[in-house]
Design an enzyme around this catalytic site. Sequence first.
Site, PDB file in Angstrom:
ATOM      1  N   ASN A  92       0.825  -1.210   0.000  1.00  0.00           N
ATOM      2  CA  ASN A  92       0.000   0.000   0.000  1.00  0.00           C
ATOM      3  C   ASN A  92       0.859   1.260   0.000  1.00  0.00           C
ATOM      4  OD1 ASN A  92      -2.019  -1.864   0.142  1.00  0.00           O
ATOM      5  ND2 ASN A  92      -2.467  -1.523   2.306  1.00  0.00           N
ATOM      6  N   VAL A  93       0.327   2.286  -0.628  1.00  0.00           N
ATOM      7  CA  VAL A  93       1.048   3.565  -0.703  1.00  0.00           C
ATOM      8  C   VAL A  93       0.397   4.611   0.203  1.00  0.00           C
ATOM      9  CG1 VAL A  93       2.150   3.200  -2.936  1.00  0.00           C
ATOM     10  CG2 VAL A  93      -0.210   4.006  -2.878  1.00  0.00           C
ATOM     11  N   ASP A  94      -0.538   4.159   1.071  1.00  0.00           N
ATOM     12  CA  ASP A  94      -1.097   5.064   2.090  1.00  0.00           C
ATOM     13  C   ASP A  94      -0.226   4.966   3.348  1.00  0.00           C
ATOM     14  OD1 ASP A  94      -3.467   2.465   2.438  1.00  0.00           O
ATOM     15  OD2 ASP A  94      -2.022   2.991   4.005  1.00  0.00           O
ATOM     16  N   HIS A 109       6.072  -0.677  -2.570  1.00  0.00           N
ATOM     17  CA  HIS A 109       5.582   0.017  -3.774  1.00  0.00           C
ATOM     18  C   HIS A 109       5.623   1.529  -3.626  1.00  0.00           C
ATOM     19  CE1 HIS A 109       3.083  -3.784  -5.030  1.00  0.00           C
ATOM     20  NE2 HIS A 109       4.362  -3.929  -5.259  1.00  0.00           N
ATOM     21  N   CYS A 139      16.742  20.626  -5.797  1.00  0.00           N
ATOM     22  CA  CYS A 139      17.532  21.110  -6.942  1.00  0.00           C
ATOM     23  C   CYS A 139      16.830  22.175  -7.771  1.00  0.00           C
ATOM     24  CB  CYS A 139      17.910  19.920  -7.835  1.00  0.00           C
ATOM     25  SG  CYS A 139      16.533  19.273  -8.798  1.00  0.00           S
ATOM     26  N   GLY A 175      -5.154  -9.144   3.173  1.00  0.00           N
ATOM     27  CA  GLY A 175      -5.821  -8.205   2.273  1.00  0.00           C
ATOM     28  C   GLY A 175      -5.141  -8.006   0.943  1.00  0.00           C
ATOM     29  N   ASN A 201      -7.830 -12.921   4.557  1.00  0.00           N
ATOM     30  CA  ASN A 201      -8.341 -12.177   3.406  1.00  0.00           C
ATOM     31  C   ASN A 201      -9.857 -12.326   3.335  1.00  0.00           C
ATOM     32  OD1 ASN A 201      -7.192 -10.566   1.247  1.00  0.00           O
ATOM     33  ND2 ASN A 201      -8.115 -12.056  -0.154  1.00  0.00           N
ATOM     34  N   ALA A 219     -10.811  -7.849   7.394  1.00  0.00           N
ATOM     35  CA  ALA A 219      -9.547  -7.633   8.118  1.00  0.00           C
ATOM     36  C   ALA A 219      -9.787  -7.025   9.496  1.00  0.00           C
ATOM     37  CB  ALA A 219      -8.640  -6.719   7.288  1.00  0.00           C
TER      38      ALA A 219
HETATM   39  N1  APR Z   1     -10.772  -7.331   4.568  1.00  0.00           N
HETATM   40  C1  APR Z   1      -9.886  -8.265   4.081  1.00  0.00           C
HETATM   41  N2  APR Z   1      -9.607  -8.411   2.755  1.00  0.00           N
HETATM   42  C2  APR Z   1     -10.247  -7.588   1.903  1.00  0.00           C
HETATM   43  C3  APR Z   1     -11.196  -6.624   2.331  1.00  0.00           C
HETATM   44  C4  APR Z   1     -11.440  -6.511   3.732  1.00  0.00           C
HETATM   45  N3  APR Z   1     -12.310  -5.636   4.218  1.00  0.00           N
HETATM   46  N4  APR Z   1     -11.693  -5.977   1.225  1.00  0.00           N
HETATM   47  C5  APR Z   1     -11.081  -6.542   0.145  1.00  0.00           C
HETATM   48  N5  APR Z   1     -10.219  -7.518   0.558  1.00  0.00           N
HETATM   49  C6  APR Z   1      -9.363  -8.366  -0.274  1.00  0.00           C
HETATM   50  C7  APR Z   1      -9.968  -8.732  -1.621  1.00  0.00           C
HETATM   51  O1  APR Z   1     -10.695  -9.933  -1.501  1.00  0.00           O
HETATM   52  C8  APR Z   1      -8.730  -8.901  -2.499  1.00  0.00           C
HETATM   53  O2  APR Z   1      -8.277 -10.250  -2.467  1.00  0.00           O
HETATM   54  O3  APR Z   1      -8.217  -7.607  -0.576  1.00  0.00           O
HETATM   55  C9  APR Z   1      -7.683  -7.998  -1.837  1.00  0.00           C
HETATM   56  C10 APR Z   1      -7.340  -6.721  -2.627  1.00  0.00           C
HETATM   57  O4  APR Z   1      -6.760  -7.114  -3.824  1.00  0.00           O
HETATM   58  P1  APR Z   1      -6.288  -6.013  -4.905  1.00  0.00           P
HETATM   59  O5  APR Z   1      -7.342  -5.023  -5.104  1.00  0.00           O
HETATM   60  O6  APR Z   1      -5.794  -6.790  -6.071  1.00  0.00           O
HETATM   61  O7  APR Z   1      -5.090  -5.247  -4.169  1.00  0.00           O
HETATM   62  P2  APR Z   1      -3.586  -5.736  -3.900  1.00  0.00           P
HETATM   63  O8  APR Z   1      -3.504  -7.220  -3.782  1.00  0.00           O
HETATM   64  O9  APR Z   1      -3.056  -4.940  -2.794  1.00  0.00           O
HETATM   65  O10 APR Z   1      -2.868  -5.294  -5.287  1.00  0.00           O
HETATM   66  C11 APR Z   1      -1.496  -5.543  -5.408  1.00  0.00           C
HETATM   67  O11 APR Z   1      -1.443  -4.327  -7.476  1.00  0.00           O
HETATM   68  O12 APR Z   1      -2.411  -2.603  -8.524  1.00  0.00           O
HETATM   69  C12 APR Z   1      -1.237  -3.021  -7.978  1.00  0.00           C
HETATM   70  O13 APR Z   1       0.554  -1.827  -6.991  1.00  0.00           O
HETATM   71  C13 APR Z   1      -0.795  -2.129  -6.832  1.00  0.00           C
HETATM   72  O14 APR Z   1      -0.051  -2.747  -4.614  1.00  0.00           O
HETATM   73  C14 APR Z   1      -0.993  -3.030  -5.608  1.00  0.00           C
HETATM   74  C15 APR Z   1      -0.833  -4.420  -6.198  1.00  0.00           C
END
Ligand code: APR
Length: 233
Positions: A92-94, A109, A139, A175, A201, A219
Amino acid sequence: MGNIRNIVILTGAGISAESGIDTFRGGGGLWEQHKVEDVATPEAFARDPDLVLRFYDMRREAIQTKEPNPAHEALAQLDSGWKGELLIVTQNVDDLHERAGAKRVLHMHGTHLNAWCTACDVRTPWRDTLVERPPCPECGERALRPDVVWFGEMPYEMERIYGALREADLFVSIGTSGAVYPAAGFVREARAMGVRTLELNLEPSQGTAWFDDARHGQASKLVPQWVDEVLSS
Ligand code: APR
């Protein structure tokens, strides 16, 4: 849990979903609203920098209005209470892990809250917009870009991450959909080194078959429960 000393935790967009930050994939996700190739690649930035800078300006502004949720808070509690090695590797970037109080955090990331100068290579804490091309505080060049790893670019601190995985007794993934490498490959690396693996997840991720254990749900519920177990073991 008795023989667990060193823990590596990977987090993804799902841990911030309940804080009101869009995930990337799945219903209404960011990549449904925007094409990756338009906003999240070096080629996109070269082709249409205004579009890319506006996209990240919008995201940077949005995350500053959000608050950590019980999952972030539980990991911060674990961070301060765990005597062994612990590394929270976030995709995450937050900054919600840090705002919850976690210290042992690595942003593989990048982060929304830095600007990166492509002229002098300096990263500067940044909370404002970039689309109007402000000068680099270091700079003076007008060459700032978001400090976010785009598709096709190398994630940060990979050596440190693999080093921590080598020393780990437990790898926990929270997540994340397991759609993006190299993060999606960590579970197999860990498993190959005899590290126990756990997935927390909302639903089974693409790599769920590689985990020794998996718990599915929100989560904000699963993570505090798991942290309580770990700290009371
Ligand atoms: N609690 C737990 N899990 C959750 C929740 C929640 N409330 N809401 C969603 N999820 C799960 C979803 O089921 C999914 O499997 O979180 C996951 C989010 O997946 P993505 O949207 O694909 O995000 P992420 O895995 O972080 O993406 C990876 O992809 O786009 C690039 O650089 C970006 O860091 C990012 C990378």
